[in-house]
Design an enzyme around this catalytic site. Sequence first.
Site, PDB file in Angstrom:
ATOM      1  CE  LYS A   1      -7.481  26.519  -0.693  1.00  0.00           C
ATOM      2  NZ  LYS A   1      -6.623  26.867  -1.798  1.00  0.00           N
TER       3      LYS A   1
ATOM      4  CG  ASP B   1      -8.822  30.719   1.298  1.00  0.00           C
ATOM      5  OD1 ASP B   1      -9.540  31.263   0.429  1.00  0.00           O
ATOM      6  OD2 ASP B   1      -7.690  30.261   1.061  1.00  0.00           O
TER       7      ASP B   1
HETATM    8  P1  ATP Z   1      -3.768  29.315   1.615  1.00  0.00           P
HETATM    9  O1  ATP Z   1      -4.098  28.045   0.939  1.00  0.00           O
HETATM   10  O2  ATP Z   1      -4.973  29.984   2.248  1.00  0.00           O
HETATM   11  O3  ATP Z   1      -2.939  30.233   0.771  1.00  0.00           O
HETATM   12  P2  ATP Z   1      -1.500  28.344   2.895  1.00  0.00           P
HETATM   13  O4  ATP Z   1      -1.620  26.866   2.843  1.00  0.00           O
HETATM   14  O5  ATP Z   1      -0.681  28.943   1.805  1.00  0.00           O
HETATM   15  O6  ATP Z   1      -2.911  28.977   2.906  1.00  0.00           O
HETATM   16  P3  ATP Z   1      -1.068  28.319   5.727  1.00  0.00           P
HETATM   17  O7  ATP Z   1      -0.695  26.892   5.895  1.00  0.00           O
HETATM   18  O8  ATP Z   1      -2.404  28.728   6.167  1.00  0.00           O
HETATM   19  O9  ATP Z   1      -0.831  28.806   4.218  1.00  0.00           O
HETATM   20  O10 ATP Z   1       0.053  29.151   6.523  1.00  0.00           O
HETATM   21  C1  ATP Z   1       0.679  30.320   6.060  1.00  0.00           C
HETATM   22  C2  ATP Z   1       1.439  30.979   7.213  1.00  0.00           C
HETATM   23  O11 ATP Z   1       0.541  31.315   8.261  1.00  0.00           O
HETATM   24  C3  ATP Z   1       2.490  30.066   7.825  1.00  0.00           C
HETATM   25  O12 ATP Z   1       3.750  30.463   7.375  1.00  0.00           O
HETATM   26  C4  ATP Z   1       2.332  30.216   9.334  1.00  0.00           C
HETATM   27  O13 ATP Z   1       3.452  30.804   9.948  1.00  0.00           O
HETATM   28  C5  ATP Z   1       1.120  31.096   9.541  1.00  0.00           C
HETATM   29  N1  ATP Z   1       0.096  30.442  10.398  1.00  0.00           N
HETATM   30  C6  ATP Z   1      -0.615  31.034  11.347  1.00  0.00           C
HETATM   31  N2  ATP Z   1      -1.475  30.180  11.924  1.00  0.00           N
HETATM   32  C7  ATP Z   1      -1.299  28.979  11.320  1.00  0.00           C
HETATM   33  C8  ATP Z   1      -1.884  27.695  11.490  1.00  0.00           C
HETATM   34  N3  ATP Z   1      -2.816  27.460  12.416  1.00  0.00           N
HETATM   35  N4  ATP Z   1      -1.486  26.709  10.678  1.00  0.00           N
HETATM   36  C9  ATP Z   1      -0.557  26.951   9.720  1.00  0.00           C
HETATM   37  N5  ATP Z   1       0.045  28.126   9.541  1.00  0.00           N
HETATM   38  C10 ATP Z   1      -0.313  29.149  10.325  1.00  0.00           C
END
Ligand code: ATP
Length: 357
Positions: A64, A190
Amino acid sequence: MATAYHNLSDYDFNSVPNAEEMKFGIVVSEWNDKITGALLDGAINTLKKHGGIMKEISVKALAKVNLGLDVVRKRPDGYHEVRMIMQTIHLFDRLEITRNQSGRITMSTNLAFLPTNENNLVYKAAALLKEEFDIGDGIDVKLHKHIPVAAGMAGGSTDAAAVLYGMNRIFDLGLSKEDLMTRGVKLGADVPYCIMRGTVLSEGIGEILTPVAALAEGIGEKLSALPPMVKCPVLIAKPQIGVSTKFVYENLKLDADTVHPDIDGLIGAIRAKNLEQIAGHMGNVLETVTIPNYPVIAEIKEHMMEHGAAHAMMSGSGPTVFGLFANGDTAVAAYEAMRESNLAKQVYLTSIYNNAR
Ligand code: ATP
Protein backbone atom coordinates in the site's frame (compact mmCIF):
# COMPACT_ATOMS: atom_id res chain seq x y z
CA MET A 1 5.26 0.24 -22.32
CA ALA A 2 4.25 -2.87 -20.37
CA THR A 3 7.73 -4.37 -20.61
CA ALA A 4 9.24 -1.37 -18.86
CA TYR A 5 7.13 -2.04 -15.82
CA HIS A 6 8.88 -3.86 -13.03
CA ASN A 7 9.39 -7.46 -13.92
CA LEU A 8 7.06 -8.56 -11.14
CA SER A 9 4.42 -8.49 -13.82
CA ASP A 10 6.10 -11.68 -15.04
CA TYR A 11 4.43 -13.37 -12.08
CA ASP A 12 1.10 -12.01 -13.08
CA PHE A 13 -0.18 -15.17 -14.65
CA ASN A 14 -3.69 -16.28 -15.23
CA SER A 15 -4.65 -18.25 -12.18
CA VAL A 16 -7.25 -20.63 -13.52
CA PRO A 17 -6.18 -24.00 -12.15
CA ASN A 18 -5.37 -26.48 -14.88
CA ALA A 19 -6.07 -30.20 -14.94
CA GLU A 20 -2.58 -31.14 -13.80
CA GLU A 21 -2.82 -28.84 -10.79
CA MET A 22 -6.23 -30.26 -9.93
CA LYS A 23 -4.84 -33.79 -9.98
CA PHE A 24 -2.32 -32.95 -7.31
CA GLY A 25 -4.69 -30.78 -5.34
CA ILE A 26 -2.72 -27.67 -6.15
CA VAL A 27 -4.64 -24.52 -6.82
CA VAL A 28 -3.04 -21.23 -7.65
CA SER A 29 -5.11 -18.25 -6.65
CA GLU A 30 -5.27 -14.64 -7.67
CA TRP A 31 -6.36 -13.47 -4.25
CA ASN A 32 -9.67 -11.73 -4.05
CA ASP A 33 -10.12 -11.18 -7.71
CA LYS A 34 -13.85 -11.57 -8.25
CA ILE A 35 -13.75 -13.81 -11.28
CA THR A 36 -10.80 -16.00 -10.35
CA GLY A 37 -12.11 -16.10 -6.75
CA ALA A 38 -15.30 -17.70 -8.05
CA LEU A 39 -13.29 -20.06 -10.25
CA LEU A 40 -11.19 -20.99 -7.25
CA ASP A 41 -14.30 -21.76 -5.21
CA GLY A 42 -15.55 -23.95 -8.05
CA ALA A 43 -12.20 -25.71 -8.28
CA ILE A 44 -12.07 -26.36 -4.54
CA ASN A 45 -15.61 -27.76 -4.56
CA THR A 46 -14.73 -30.11 -7.42
CA LEU A 47 -11.62 -31.16 -5.56
CA LYS A 48 -13.60 -31.90 -2.38
CA LYS A 49 -16.24 -33.82 -4.33
CA HIS A 50 -13.50 -36.14 -5.54
CA GLY A 51 -12.16 -36.65 -2.04
CA GLY A 52 -9.08 -34.49 -2.63
CA ILE A 53 -7.57 -32.02 -0.22
CA MET A 54 -5.97 -28.75 -1.11
CA LYS A 55 -2.24 -28.92 -0.54
CA GLU A 56 -0.80 -25.71 -1.84
CA ILE A 57 -1.79 -22.17 -2.65
CA SER A 58 0.15 -19.29 -4.14
CA VAL A 59 -0.99 -15.89 -2.93
CA LYS A 60 -0.05 -12.35 -3.90
CA ALA A 61 0.47 -9.96 -0.99
CA LEU A 62 0.03 -6.42 -2.30
CA ALA A 63 1.69 -3.30 -0.89
CA LYS A 64 0.00 0.00 0.00
CA VAL A 65 0.82 3.66 -0.17
CA ASN A 66 -0.87 6.49 1.70
CA LEU A 67 -2.46 9.05 -0.62
CA GLY A 68 -3.05 11.16 2.48
CA LEU A 69 -1.85 10.88 6.06
CA ASP A 70 -2.88 13.23 8.85
CA VAL A 71 -2.33 13.00 12.57
CA VAL A 72 -5.37 14.63 14.07
CA ARG A 73 -4.16 14.81 17.67
CA LYS A 74 -1.96 13.23 20.25
CA ARG A 75 -4.06 11.87 23.07
CA PRO A 76 -3.07 12.32 26.72
CA ASP A 77 -2.26 8.58 26.85
CA GLY A 78 0.38 9.12 24.13
CA TYR A 79 -1.55 7.53 21.25
CA HIS A 80 -1.84 9.38 17.96
CA GLU A 81 -5.19 9.61 16.22
CA VAL A 82 -4.74 9.41 12.48
CA ARG A 83 -6.82 9.89 9.33
CA MET A 84 -5.22 8.14 6.39
CA ILE A 85 -6.22 7.29 2.85
CA MET A 86 -4.75 3.88 2.11
CA GLN A 87 -4.29 2.73 -1.48
CA THR A 88 -3.32 -0.73 -2.70
CA ILE A 89 -0.70 -0.83 -5.45
CA HIS A 90 0.28 -3.65 -7.76
CA LEU A 91 3.68 -4.28 -6.20
CA PHE A 92 3.60 -7.54 -4.30
CA ASP A 93 5.31 -10.32 -2.43
CA ARG A 94 4.37 -13.83 -3.42
CA LEU A 95 3.74 -16.50 -0.82
CA GLU A 96 3.73 -20.19 -1.71
CA ILE A 97 1.95 -21.95 1.12
CA THR A 98 2.10 -25.76 1.32
CA ARG A 99 0.31 -27.94 3.82
CA ASN A 100 2.53 -30.43 5.69
CA GLN A 101 1.82 -33.33 8.00
CA SER A 102 4.63 -32.61 10.42
CA GLY A 103 2.45 -30.06 12.16
CA ARG A 104 5.26 -27.49 12.08
CA ILE A 105 5.23 -23.96 10.71
CA THR A 106 8.33 -23.40 8.61
CA MET A 107 9.28 -20.59 6.26
CA SER A 108 12.05 -19.48 3.95
CA THR A 109 12.63 -16.20 2.15
CA ASN A 110 14.89 -14.66 -0.46
CA LEU A 111 15.97 -11.89 1.96
CA ALA A 112 18.64 -13.20 4.34
CA PHE A 113 18.14 -10.43 6.91
CA LEU A 114 14.48 -11.19 7.55
CA PRO A 115 13.59 -13.41 10.49
CA THR A 116 12.15 -16.81 9.56
CA ASN A 117 11.09 -17.74 13.07
CA GLU A 118 8.19 -16.62 15.27
CA ASN A 119 9.32 -12.99 14.81
CA ASN A 120 8.11 -13.01 11.22
CA LEU A 121 4.50 -11.93 10.78
CA VAL A 122 4.05 -14.85 8.40
CA TYR A 123 4.79 -17.24 11.24
CA LYS A 124 2.62 -15.28 13.70
CA ALA A 125 -0.36 -15.34 11.36
CA ALA A 126 -0.01 -19.08 10.81
CA ALA A 127 0.36 -19.78 14.53
CA LEU A 128 -2.73 -17.72 15.31
CA LEU A 129 -5.04 -19.74 13.05
CA LYS A 130 -3.37 -23.07 13.87
CA GLU A 131 -4.00 -22.52 17.56
CA GLU A 132 -7.52 -21.13 17.32
CA PHE A 133 -8.74 -23.90 15.01
CA ASP A 134 -6.63 -26.62 16.59
CA ILE A 135 -5.15 -27.53 13.20
CA GLY A 136 -2.97 -30.65 13.38
CA ASP A 137 -1.17 -30.18 10.07
CA GLY A 138 1.43 -27.46 9.61
CA ILE A 139 2.44 -25.22 6.73
CA ASP A 140 5.65 -24.45 4.85
CA VAL A 141 5.78 -20.92 3.44
CA LYS A 142 8.11 -19.70 0.71
CA LEU A 143 8.10 -15.92 0.87
CA HIS A 144 9.31 -14.16 -2.28
CA LYS A 145 9.88 -10.70 -0.85
CA HIS A 146 9.83 -7.74 -3.23
CA ILE A 147 8.09 -4.99 -1.22
CA PRO A 148 10.71 -2.74 0.41
CA VAL A 149 11.11 -3.67 4.08
CA ALA A 150 10.52 -1.16 6.90
CA ALA A 151 9.53 1.37 4.31
CA GLY A 152 5.97 2.53 5.04
CA MET A 153 4.40 0.10 2.58
CA ALA A 154 2.86 -2.39 5.05
CA GLY A 155 5.06 -5.21 3.75
CA GLY A 156 4.91 -7.39 6.85
CA SER A 157 1.20 -6.73 7.38
CA THR A 158 0.28 -7.74 3.84
CA ASP A 159 2.27 -10.99 4.19
CA ALA A 160 0.34 -11.75 7.38
CA ALA A 161 -2.93 -11.00 5.58
CA ALA A 162 -1.94 -13.36 2.75
CA VAL A 163 -1.23 -16.20 5.21
CA LEU A 164 -4.65 -15.72 6.84
CA TYR A 165 -6.28 -15.78 3.42
CA GLY A 166 -4.30 -18.80 2.23
CA MET A 167 -4.81 -20.88 5.36
CA ASN A 168 -8.54 -20.13 5.32
CA ARG A 169 -8.58 -21.71 1.85
CA ILE A 170 -6.22 -24.64 2.46
CA PHE A 171 -7.83 -25.72 5.74
CA ASP A 172 -11.35 -24.82 4.63
CA LEU A 173 -11.97 -22.73 7.76
CA GLY A 174 -14.99 -20.98 6.28
CA LEU A 175 -13.98 -17.54 7.54
CA SER A 176 -15.48 -14.45 5.88
CA LYS A 177 -13.42 -11.39 4.97
CA GLU A 178 -14.68 -9.71 8.16
CA ASP A 179 -13.70 -12.79 10.22
CA LEU A 180 -10.20 -12.60 8.75
CA MET A 181 -10.00 -8.86 9.52
CA THR A 182 -10.94 -9.48 13.17
CA ARG A 183 -8.10 -12.00 13.45
CA GLY A 184 -5.76 -9.73 11.48
CA VAL A 185 -5.93 -6.81 13.90
CA LYS A 186 -4.39 -9.05 16.57
CA LEU A 187 -1.27 -9.20 14.39
CA GLY A 188 -0.98 -5.52 13.46
CA ALA A 189 -3.07 -2.40 12.95
CA ASP A 190 -2.58 -2.44 9.14
CA VAL A 191 -3.48 -6.12 8.66
CA PRO A 192 -7.29 -5.61 8.43
CA TYR A 193 -6.71 -3.06 5.68
CA CYS A 194 -4.41 -5.49 3.82
CA ILE A 195 -7.26 -8.02 3.86
CA MET A 196 -9.79 -5.42 2.70
CA ARG A 197 -7.60 -3.70 0.07
CA GLY A 198 -8.52 -0.94 -2.38
CA THR A 199 -9.03 2.77 -1.60
CA VAL A 200 -9.86 3.09 2.07
CA LEU A 201 -10.17 5.80 4.72
CA SER A 202 -8.56 4.57 7.93
CA GLU A 203 -9.32 6.48 11.09
CA GLY A 204 -8.53 6.00 14.75
CA ILE A 205 -5.32 5.26 16.50
CA GLY A 206 -2.40 4.61 14.21
CA GLU A 207 0.12 2.07 13.26
CA ILE A 208 2.42 2.69 16.23
CA LEU A 209 -0.11 1.18 18.58
CA THR A 210 -0.02 -2.33 19.91
CA PRO A 211 -2.43 -4.59 18.11
CA VAL A 212 -4.37 -5.26 21.31
CA ALA A 213 -5.01 -1.57 21.86
CA ALA A 214 -6.01 -1.27 18.23
CA LEU A 215 -8.52 -4.04 18.69
CA ALA A 216 -9.94 -2.40 21.81
CA GLU A 217 -10.45 0.81 19.86
CA GLY A 218 -12.00 -1.04 16.96
CA ILE A 219 -9.56 -0.02 14.25
CA GLY A 220 -11.17 -2.52 11.88
CA GLU A 221 -14.51 -0.80 12.31
CA LYS A 222 -12.99 2.50 11.33
CA LEU A 223 -12.02 1.41 7.85
CA SER A 224 -14.38 2.88 5.26
CA ALA A 225 -14.19 1.85 1.62
CA LEU A 226 -14.01 4.77 -0.83
CA PRO A 227 -14.79 4.72 -4.54
CA PRO A 228 -11.87 3.24 -6.51
CA MET A 229 -8.94 5.55 -7.11
CA VAL A 230 -8.07 6.63 -10.66
CA LYS A 231 -5.90 3.86 -12.12
CA CYS A 232 -2.55 5.40 -12.97
CA PRO A 233 1.15 4.49 -13.03
CA VAL A 234 2.92 4.72 -9.66
CA LEU A 235 6.67 5.17 -9.34
CA ILE A 236 8.17 3.85 -6.10
CA ALA A 237 11.62 4.85 -4.84
CA LYS A 238 13.12 3.81 -1.52
CA PRO A 239 16.39 5.46 -0.48
CA GLN A 240 19.01 3.44 1.33
CA ILE A 241 18.18 4.80 4.76
CA GLY A 242 16.25 3.37 7.68
CA VAL A 243 13.64 5.55 9.34
CA SER A 244 12.19 4.47 12.67
CA THR A 245 8.42 4.90 12.90
CA LYS A 246 8.82 5.51 16.64
CA PHE A 247 11.29 8.35 15.99
CA VAL A 248 8.92 9.98 13.50
CA TYR A 249 5.90 9.96 15.80
CA GLU A 250 7.91 11.00 18.85
CA ASN A 251 9.28 14.01 16.98
CA LEU A 252 6.01 15.07 15.40
CA LYS A 253 5.01 18.52 16.66
CA LEU A 254 1.35 19.34 16.41
CA ASP A 255 0.61 23.00 17.04
CA ALA A 256 -1.14 25.96 15.44
CA ASP A 257 1.56 26.15 12.74
CA THR A 258 1.24 22.53 11.63
CA VAL A 259 -0.02 22.27 8.06
CA HIS A 260 -2.50 19.39 7.98
CA PRO A 261 -3.43 17.72 4.70
CA ASP A 262 -7.04 18.20 3.65
CA ILE A 263 -8.21 14.59 3.88
CA ASP A 264 -11.87 15.48 3.19
CA GLY A 265 -10.80 17.44 0.11
CA LEU A 266 -8.78 14.42 -1.01
CA ILE A 267 -11.80 12.16 -0.57
CA GLY A 268 -13.83 14.58 -2.72
CA ALA A 269 -11.16 14.52 -5.42
CA ILE A 270 -11.04 10.69 -5.37
CA ARG A 271 -14.84 10.66 -5.74
CA ALA A 272 -14.52 13.10 -8.67
CA LYS A 273 -11.93 10.73 -10.26
CA ASN A 274 -9.78 13.73 -11.10
CA LEU A 275 -6.04 12.99 -10.86
CA GLU A 276 -5.02 16.64 -10.97
CA GLN A 277 -7.39 17.44 -8.12
CA ILE A 278 -6.20 14.37 -6.19
CA ALA A 279 -2.59 15.49 -6.65
CA GLY A 280 -3.50 18.93 -5.33
CA HIS A 281 -4.93 17.49 -2.10
CA MET A 282 -2.33 14.83 -1.30
CA GLY A 283 -0.27 15.38 1.84
CA ASN A 284 1.55 13.55 4.62
CA VAL A 285 2.00 15.38 7.92
CA LEU A 286 4.87 13.03 8.86
CA GLU A 287 7.05 14.68 6.21
CA THR A 288 7.38 17.60 8.66
CA VAL A 289 9.63 15.28 10.68
CA THR A 290 11.35 13.16 8.03
CA ILE A 291 12.23 15.79 5.43
CA PRO A 292 14.33 18.00 7.75
CA ASN A 293 16.06 14.88 9.11
CA TYR A 294 16.50 12.97 5.84
CA PRO A 295 16.94 15.46 2.95
CA VAL A 296 17.17 12.62 0.41
CA ILE A 297 13.39 12.22 0.74
CA ALA A 298 12.88 15.79 -0.55
CA GLU A 299 15.44 15.18 -3.32
CA ILE A 300 13.54 12.11 -4.53
CA LYS A 301 10.25 14.01 -4.45
CA GLU A 302 11.77 16.87 -6.45
CA HIS A 303 13.27 14.42 -8.94
CA MET A 304 9.87 12.84 -9.55
CA MET A 305 8.17 16.22 -9.89
CA GLU A 306 10.82 17.44 -12.34
CA HIS A 307 10.18 14.29 -14.37
CA GLY A 308 6.47 14.93 -14.70
CA ALA A 309 4.77 13.38 -11.65
CA ALA A 310 1.31 14.77 -10.92
CA HIS A 311 2.43 14.58 -7.31
CA ALA A 312 5.15 12.86 -5.28
CA MET A 313 4.94 12.13 -1.59
CA MET A 314 6.34 9.98 1.21
CA SER A 315 4.29 6.90 2.12
CA GLY A 316 3.49 6.23 5.80
CA SER A 317 6.41 7.11 8.06
CA GLY A 318 8.78 6.64 5.13
CA PRO A 319 11.30 6.57 3.78
CA THR A 320 9.66 5.34 0.53
CA VAL A 321 8.53 8.08 -1.85
CA PHE A 322 5.91 7.44 -4.52
CA GLY A 323 4.85 9.50 -7.51
CA LEU A 324 1.57 9.38 -9.44
CA PHE A 325 1.66 9.95 -13.18
CA ALA A 326 -1.08 10.87 -15.62
CA ASN A 327 0.83 9.40 -18.52
CA GLY A 328 2.50 5.98 -18.94
CA ASP A 329 5.36 7.17 -21.17
CA THR A 330 6.24 9.98 -18.75
CA ALA A 331 6.21 7.45 -15.91
CA VAL A 332 8.57 5.10 -17.77
CA ALA A 333 10.98 7.98 -18.47
CA ALA A 334 10.83 9.07 -14.81
CA TYR A 335 11.48 5.47 -13.72
CA GLU A 336 14.56 5.25 -15.90
CA ALA A 337 15.84 8.64 -14.74
CA MET A 338 15.32 7.64 -11.10
CA ARG A 339 17.29 4.43 -11.59
CA GLU A 340 20.15 6.42 -13.11
CA SER A 341 20.09 9.06 -10.37
CA ASN A 342 21.31 6.74 -7.59
CA LEU A 343 19.03 8.58 -5.17
CA ALA A 344 17.15 5.40 -4.37
CA LYS A 345 18.23 1.82 -3.82
CA GLN A 346 14.92 0.24 -4.80
CA VAL A 347 12.96 1.66 -7.72
CA TYR A 348 9.77 0.14 -9.12
CA LEU A 349 7.23 1.21 -11.64
CA THR A 350 3.84 -0.21 -10.85
CA SER A 351 0.21 0.91 -10.83
CA ILE A 352 -2.83 1.60 -8.68
CA TYR A 353 -4.69 -1.61 -7.85
CA ASN A 354 -8.41 -1.64 -7.15
CA ASN A 355 -10.51 -4.70 -6.54
CA ALA A 356 -13.97 -4.73 -7.92
CA ARG A 357 -16.03 -5.35 -4.79
P1 ATP B 1 4.23 -0.19 7.84
O1 ATP B 1 3.99 0.41 6.52
O2 ATP B 1 3.05 -0.98 8.37
O3 ATP B 1 4.80 0.78 8.83
P2 ATP B 1 6.77 -1.14 7.23
O4 ATP B 1 6.85 -1.13 5.75
O5 ATP B 1 7.34 0.06 7.90
O6 ATP B 1 5.30 -1.35 7.67
P3 ATP B 1 7.60 -3.88 7.37
O7 ATP B 1 8.19 -4.02 6.01
O8 ATP B 1 6.29 -4.51 7.61
O9 ATP B 1 7.55 -2.35 7.83
O10 ATP B 1 8.69 -4.50 8.37
C1 ATP B 1 9.08 -3.93 9.60
C2 ATP B 1 9.90 -4.95 10.39
O11 ATP B 1 9.12 -6.11 10.64
C3 ATP B 1 11.14 -5.42 9.65
O12 ATP B 1 12.26 -4.78 10.20
C4 ATP B 1 11.18 -6.93 9.84
O13 ATP B 1 12.28 -7.37 10.59
C5 ATP B 1 9.90 -7.30 10.55
N1 ATP B 1 9.11 -8.30 9.79
C6 ATP B 1 8.46 -9.34 10.32
N2 ATP B 1 7.82 -10.04 9.38
C7 ATP B 1 8.07 -9.44 8.19
C8 ATP B 1 7.70 -9.71 6.85
N3 ATP B 1 6.95 -10.77 6.52
N4 ATP B 1 8.11 -8.87 5.89
C9 ATP B 1 8.85 -7.78 6.23
N5 ATP B 1 9.26 -7.50 7.46
C10 ATP B 1 8.87 -8.31 8.46
